[in-house]
Design an enzyme around this catalytic site. Structure first.
Site, PDB file in Angstrom:
ATOM      1  N   GLN A   4      48.426  61.453  -3.725  1.00  7.47           N
ATOM      2  CA  GLN A   4      47.380  61.021  -3.036  1.00  7.47           C
ATOM      3  C   GLN A   4      47.687  60.423  -1.596  1.00  7.47           C
ATOM      4  O   GLN A   4      47.055  59.394  -1.164  1.00  7.47           O
ATOM      5  CB  GLN A   4      46.827  59.884  -3.989  1.00  7.47           C
ATOM      6  CG  GLN A   4      46.356  60.366  -5.123  1.00  7.47           C
ATOM      7  CD  GLN A   4      45.824  59.328  -6.127  1.00  7.47           C
ATOM      8  OE1 GLN A   4      44.597  58.616  -5.835  1.00  7.47           O
ATOM      9  NE2 GLN A   4      46.202  58.888  -7.426  1.00  7.47           N
ATOM     10  N   ASP A  43      51.772  47.802  -3.502  1.00  9.67           N
ATOM     11  CA  ASP A  43      50.766  48.865  -3.974  1.00  9.67           C
ATOM     12  C   ASP A  43      50.807  49.969  -2.988  1.00  9.67           C
ATOM     13  O   ASP A  43      50.769  49.859  -1.839  1.00  9.67           O
ATOM     14  CB  ASP A  43      49.582  47.988  -4.400  1.00  9.67           C
ATOM     15  CG  ASP A  43      48.486  48.930  -5.016  1.00  9.67           C
ATOM     16  OD1 ASP A  43      49.085  50.127  -5.619  1.00  9.67           O
ATOM     17  OD2 ASP A  43      47.160  48.577  -5.205  1.00  9.67           O
ATOM     18  N   GLU A  44      50.285  51.209  -3.479  1.00 11.89           N
ATOM     19  CA  GLU A  44      49.956  52.388  -2.371  1.00 11.89           C
ATOM     20  C   GLU A  44      51.233  52.498  -1.572  1.00 11.89           C
ATOM     21  O   GLU A  44      51.014  52.718  -0.603  1.00 11.89           O
ATOM     22  CB  GLU A  44      48.613  52.125  -1.906  1.00 11.89           C
ATOM     23  CG  GLU A  44      47.477  51.887  -2.832  1.00 11.89           C
ATOM     24  CD  GLU A  44      46.876  52.878  -3.575  1.00 11.89           C
ATOM     25  OE1 GLU A  44      47.725  54.116  -3.508  1.00 11.89           O
ATOM     26  OE2 GLU A  44      45.878  52.934  -4.128  1.00 11.89           O
ATOM     27  N   LYS A  81      47.398  52.089 -12.630  1.00  7.03           N
ATOM     28  CA  LYS A  81      48.357  51.347 -11.863  1.00  7.03           C
ATOM     29  C   LYS A  81      48.190  49.881 -11.550  1.00  7.03           C
ATOM     30  O   LYS A  81      49.079  48.859 -11.371  1.00  7.03           O
ATOM     31  CB  LYS A  81      48.658  52.135 -10.697  1.00  7.03           C
ATOM     32  CG  LYS A  81      47.664  52.112  -9.450  1.00  7.03           C
ATOM     33  CD  LYS A  81      47.689  52.772  -8.413  1.00  7.03           C
ATOM     34  CE  LYS A  81      46.913  52.435  -7.287  1.00  7.03           C
ATOM     35  NZ  LYS A  81      46.611  51.160  -6.936  1.00  7.03           N
ATOM     36  N   THR A  82      46.910  49.460 -11.411  1.00  2.00           N
ATOM     37  CA  THR A  82      46.517  48.104 -10.949  1.00  2.00           C
ATOM     38  C   THR A  82      46.798  47.280 -12.343  1.00  2.00           C
ATOM     39  O   THR A  82      47.088  46.153 -12.174  1.00  2.00           O
ATOM     40  CB  THR A  82      44.939  48.101 -10.790  1.00  2.00           C
ATOM     41  OG1 THR A  82      44.616  49.021  -9.556  1.00  2.00           O
ATOM     42  CG2 THR A  82      44.465  46.719 -10.206  1.00  2.00           C
ATOM     43  N   ARG A  90      38.408  61.777  -8.340  1.00  2.00           N
ATOM     44  CA  ARG A  90      37.430  60.807  -8.456  1.00  2.00           C
ATOM     45  C   ARG A  90      36.688  60.793  -9.575  1.00  2.00           C
ATOM     46  O   ARG A  90      35.775  60.066 -10.027  1.00  2.00           O
ATOM     47  CB  ARG A  90      36.601  60.502  -7.103  1.00  2.00           C
ATOM     48  CG  ARG A  90      37.305  60.392  -5.891  1.00  2.00           C
ATOM     49  CD  ARG A  90      38.411  59.323  -5.920  1.00  2.00           C
ATOM     50  NE  ARG A  90      39.589  59.764  -6.333  1.00  2.00           N
ATOM     51  CZ  ARG A  90      40.647  58.958  -6.647  1.00  2.00           C
ATOM     52  NH1 ARG A  90      40.341  57.721  -7.090  1.00  2.00           N
ATOM     53  NH2 ARG A  90      41.954  59.501  -7.070  1.00  2.00           N
TER      54      ARG A  90
END
Length: 763
Positions: A260, A229-230, A38-39, A615
């Protein structure tokens, strides 16, 4: 933007990523699964806008950490050049603080307002509680501060809070009826001191845009493209600000993953991303479903977990990575043994399998769980680092110097003034400070105003000259800051205030450490002044804002190399590690007993477990103990329901039984094939045979509401949330440690502590 030149850097993207990057006009939701890049999508999307000639001043990109925005800006600069420095990119708080600096007078503030961190806010709340003669055990500053913060995040001002009968009833029920009065006084003092806390940066931005149409119009037309973002972590206030800013252009791109969303305790509202389609009916959705981080086994297991949630957006995460090892399950008899077994596995990974210490993370639900793992790691000399401890900028000596700097910039900052008026000691005692405060209240002026005119009052006696010297010193610092950059000013203040001399004279190990910390802070100021991404503003004011807006993730130092990382799962979000240990997987610990009152709470706990599992890149370990000391009592624990939600084929249970393999693949976690006569210390207790079977109702009912057990008696028939039906054999009353022995139809006899037991009384 049709028929434009093809940007060569788009070749770095997969098909879904490229679609997300190239969909530049209109509302776009990018559903980005864990490890899906996504980044990269955000970075390349901004780079493409600039490649096509969009002025970077017209692009607003909002992130949740300064670290993330800095890394993105650097990547964009590598793609399209130094014009990336002109992007409006940063955290919500840093970008809105920049807007408020420019527009502050419109809402009654001066542009040099200072920013409170949570400790500063709690300190002021504590002072108000004390002055109002309230019981600080009932009115705990942290509880009151969190209540105030929650109200602000929901766009409720102090005046609105005071007028709300519903909120008043809630506070009465909680035994804190004066909460509204504290909130109102806190707001007045912040305003009087020209101070904003973190929540004010949001609510004041909303107030600015709502009450000043000219300002709203200005920024609506400036920010032609907005990227967030997020998005699943935004609160109501952030959501409303974004909605106002994009009302004209409709060019909004949100990137996030509903799976998330784990920050509801901070005010994050998962409905913001779930309802995106309602807010922007013409929206387009692009799903990033390929996971580039984890093995097939880990990805499949994480899918098993999150599919148990009902409130979610549809996506199917997959990966082309290798199958990888099975997920190892570690069963320990006690929390101490859990620490030992986990540390032994880490030793094996780092000494026998070639992993480096820093490639391993231990993730837990609460900070308190770290102790057993710290002790076990120390015993076998494995270095470790705990995330979430006291951060550099929260150390006393650093906060003392920063208080000097805050007062230098904003003389109305009364919390800063009170902190350092007699540090280092200069003979201005509490009695003198109380006199200054009394006069300020009488004349409705600031403490600084009283210091300025102290000679007009005959109550200070011999302290008058000391007050005047302090006043002149701060004036000197203020004048210095006008002509020098941040580094020269901070160095000058550190010397002239006496802080450096005071710490240098303390030759104890603690004193030397504190002095070294001040030197390290000066190094940080030097780096700030030499940072070429900040070419214009090197002032003390800019430095203070930079420090005040650091997030938890930004505050970590660099002493993490060659160390195993220990942290809460919340702190791990956004990180990845080759090997991950998710520990303490027991009912009432994870999921927490505090979160089992509703489906929404349970589903957030499951999302938290999903975050922990995702993770891991290659190696994943899940551990639990069958007994654990909590609140001074030894509790018998049952494994977390989340373990049952992973298909057995993805799990390796060998580690559970100290090398003993199970009789058959169908008897995962011990079913009927395991012999009851086994007496080995590591054998499976028959009482736990069915603990990993698919739960049967009512155990699987997330809406199960337990009865009050204060009247529980011997002979009562009950149904337990996990163990099913049973009969109470005996009850022993011992206050909060009251227990009952219950014979369950399937699980046999169990001793339960009633304050944790989730049961209904049938008869």
């Amino acid at each position: 933007m049709e028929n434009l030149e093809y940007a060569p850097f788009l070749n770095d993207l997969d098909t879904s990523q490229k679609e997300a990057v190239m969909s530049l006009e209109g509302p776009l939701m990018v559903l980005a699964g864990a490890g899906s890049g996504k980044t990269r999508v955000l970075t390349y999307r901004i780079a493409l806008l600039m490649f096509y000639g969009v002025d970077p001043f017209n692009i607003l990109a909002l992130t949740f950490t300064n670290k993330a925005s800095k890394e993105m800006r650097e990547r964009i600069e590598r793609l399209v050049g130094p014009e990336a420095k002109n992007l409006w990119m940063g955290t919500f708080h840093s970008v809105f603080a920049k807007i408020l600096r420019a527009e502050a007078p419109k809402i009654g503030y001066q542009p040099n307002f200072t920013i409170f961190d949570s400790d500063d806010s709690k300190s002021m709340v504590k002072s108000i509680i004390k002055e109002m003669n309230l019981d600080d055990k009932l009115y705990k500053p942290s509880v009151i501060y969190n209540r105030i913060s929650s109200a602000k995040n929901n766009l409720i001002t102090a005046e609105e809070y005071l007028a709300s009968s519903e909120l008043s009833i809630q506070d009465e029920a909680n035994g804190r009826p004066k909460t509204a009065d504290i909130f109102l006084e806190y707001s007045k003092r912040c305003y009087k001191s020209n101070v904003m806390d973190f929540d004010d940066l949001l609510i004041n931005t909303y107030k600015l845009l709502k009450e000043h149409p000219d300002v709203l119009n200005k920024y609506q037309h400036q920010f032609r493209y907005v990227l967030v973002d997020e998005y699943q972590d935004t609160n109501h206030c952030q959501y409303m600000i974004i909605k106002k800013l994009v009302a004209v252009s409709r060019n909004i791109c949100v990137v996030g993953d509903d799976s998330q969303s784990i920050y509801s305790f901070r005010g994050a509202n998962i409905q913001n991303i779930l309802n995106f389609a309602n807010d922007y009916p013409e929206y387009k959705v692009v799903k990033l479903e390929q996971n580039y981080r984890s093995t097939k086994t880990i990805v499949a297991a994480s899918g098993d977990i999150i599919n148990h949630n009902k409130q979610k957006l549809d996506k199917t995460i997959w990966t082309s990575n290798p199958e990888g090892d099975k997920i190892n399950v570690i069963k320990a008899l006690t929390d101490k043994e859990e620490g030992t077994l986990v540390s032994q596995q880490i030793y094996s990974l780092t000494n026998l399998q070639g992993l480096r210490n820093e490639e391993v993370a231990i993730l837990y639900r609460t900070n308190a769980q770290s102790r057993a793992f710290e002790e076990a790691l120390r015993k076998i000399n494995i270095p470790y680092k705990i995330y979430g401890g006291l951060s550099f900028y929260q150390r006393k000596e650093i906060k003392d110097l920063i208080a000097y700097l805050r007062l230098t910039v904003n003389q109305k900052d009364e919390e800063a003034l009170k902190r350092i008026i007699n540090y280092p000691a200069r003979g201005i005692g509490d009695t003198t400070i109380q006199k200054v405060a009394y006069i300020a209240n009488q004349y409705k002026v600031t403490l600084w105003d009283v210091l300025e005119k102290a000679h007009h009052f005959d109550v200070f006696g011999s302290a008058l000259s000391k007050l005047q010297n302090f006043y002149m010193m701060i004036c000197n610092f203020r004048d210095t800051a006008k002509t020098k950059d941040a580094y020269d000013t901070v160095e000058y203040v550190a010397k002239q205030s006496g802080i450096l001399k005071h710490l240098h004279e303390d030759k104890t190990p603690e004193g030397i450490s504190r002095y070294d910390n001040i030197m390290e802070m000066l190094n940080g100021v030097k780096e700030f002044c030499e940072d070429d991404t900040n070419e214009v503003d090197k002032t003390l004011d800019a430095y203070l804002q930079d420090v005040a807006l650091l997030t938890d993730a930004d505050k970590e130092d660099e002493s993490e190399h060659e160390k195993v990382k220990l942290m809460t799962i919340h702190a791990s979000k956004g990180l990845e590690f080759p090997a991950v240990f998710v520990v303490g997987l027991e009912e009432n610990l994870f999921p927490s007993f505090m979160t089992l009152q509703s489906r929404a709470e349970l589903e957030e706990e499951r999302r938290l477990f999903y975050v922990a599992v995702t993770r891991a890149e290659k190696h994943l370990f899940l551990s639990y103990a069958t007994s654990r000391f909590r609140y001074g009592n030894l509790l018998y624990c049952e494994p977390s329901r989340f373990l049952t939600e992973i298909e057995p084929k993805y799990l390796n249970t060998t580690a559970m039984f100290k090398g003993k393999t199970l009789p058959s693949k169908d008897s995962v976690f011990g079913k009927n094939e395991v012999q009851e006569k086994t007496t080995s210390r590591f054998s499976i207790n028959p009482a736990y045979r069915s603990q990993f079977d698919t739960p049967k109702p009512p155990a699987s009912d997330p809406n199960f509401i337990a009865d009050d057990l204060s009247n529980l008696k011997e002979g009562c028939r009950v149904v337990h949330q996990r163990f099913g039906k049973g009969i109470v054999e005996s009850v022993s009353r011992d206050g909060i440690n009251s227990k009952a022995v219950i014979n369950f139809e399937e699980g046999g006899s169990k001793t339960l502590i009633l304050k944790f037991a989730k049961m209904k009384i049938l008869a």
